[in-house]
Design an enzyme around this catalytic site. Structure first.
Site, PDB file in Angstrom:
ATOM      1  N   CYS A 141       0.817  -1.222   0.000  1.00  0.00           N
ATOM      2  CA  CYS A 141       0.000   0.000   0.000  1.00  0.00           C
ATOM      3  C   CYS A 141       0.848   1.269   0.000  1.00  0.00           C
ATOM      4  O   CYS A 141       0.627   2.168  -0.799  1.00  0.00           O
ATOM      5  CB  CYS A 141      -0.945   0.010   1.195  1.00  0.00           C
ATOM      6  SG  CYS A 141      -2.166  -1.315   1.155  1.00  0.00           S
ATOM      7  N   HIS A 142       1.823   1.355   0.909  1.00  0.00           N
ATOM      8  CA  HIS A 142       2.601   2.583   1.041  1.00  0.00           C
ATOM      9  C   HIS A 142       4.100   2.358   1.156  1.00  0.00           C
ATOM     10  O   HIS A 142       4.852   3.280   1.442  1.00  0.00           O
ATOM     11  CB  HIS A 142       2.090   3.403   2.229  1.00  0.00           C
ATOM     12  CG  HIS A 142       0.646   3.744   2.105  1.00  0.00           C
ATOM     13  ND1 HIS A 142      -0.328   3.074   2.812  1.00  0.00           N
ATOM     14  CD2 HIS A 142       0.000   4.635   1.327  1.00  0.00           C
ATOM     15  CE1 HIS A 142      -1.517   3.550   2.489  1.00  0.00           C
ATOM     16  NE2 HIS A 142      -1.352   4.497   1.582  1.00  0.00           N
TER      17      HIS A 142
END
Length: 182
Positions: A141-142
């Site tokens: 995701c990040h």
């Protein structure tokens, strides 16, 4: 100057009937509504979902990560190789964002088993196992990176992957949700 007087009306029979009817309706309504409210409570099977979970470690191969659920939370159980253990132990703890030695994250004498919650500590995504620069976990995701001890090594995650309460029943079984009593 004119004197003003306030007139307080005496309660009437109609006032009494309003109060009595309202009280009877409240008691009767509660009697009818209570069984409905009770039906919304979780049943015994749901309450048991928070109970400790026993895990057989025998089928977990070295290098494999198993995912289980306990109390609605994803848990990773990782069977670490000797190389992964050595790499995790050789890290300079002072260089870590959330300093924690590998020995603090595993049970004494069971270094090959790492048990951690399976959600990234940044925003809760599920990181990919055996991935990232340190071959631990990588959050798609990040971009948070965790090592083979579940310690944050890069990206926006602020802390290490947390460790749930667990204990070993034997060399091949552990219980998640119950700490050792001895």
């Amino acid at each position: 100057m004119a004197e003003t007087t306030t007139h307080v009306a005496e309660p009437t029979r109609r006032d009494f009937l309003y109060i009595a009817t309202g009280a009877a309706a409240a008691v009767g309504g509660a009697t009818l509504v209570w069984p409905f409210i009770q039906s919304l409570a979780p049943d015994a099977a749901t309450k048991a979902a928070g109970a400790p979970v026993e895990v057989d470690l025998t089928p977990i191969a070295e290098g494999q990560i198993v995912k289980i659920f306990w109390r609605g939370n994803l848990i990773f159980i990782r069977h670490r190789s000797a190389q992964e253990i050595k790499a995790a132990q050789d890290v300079n703890v002072a260089s870590l964002r959330d300093p924690q030695a590998d020995s603090e994250r595993v049970k004494n004498g069971k270094d090959q088993w790492l048990v951690v919650y399976g959600n990234c500590t940044h925003l809760g995504c599920v990181p990919l196992g055996n991935a990232g620069e340190y071959n631990g976990w990588f959050c798609p995701c990040h971009g948070s990176v965790f090592d083979t001890s579940g310690r944050v090594r890069g990206g926006p995650a602020p802390i290490n992957l947390p460790i749930p309460p667990y204990s070993f029943v034997s060399d091949t079984k552990l219980i998640i949700g119950q700490e050792a009593t001895a």
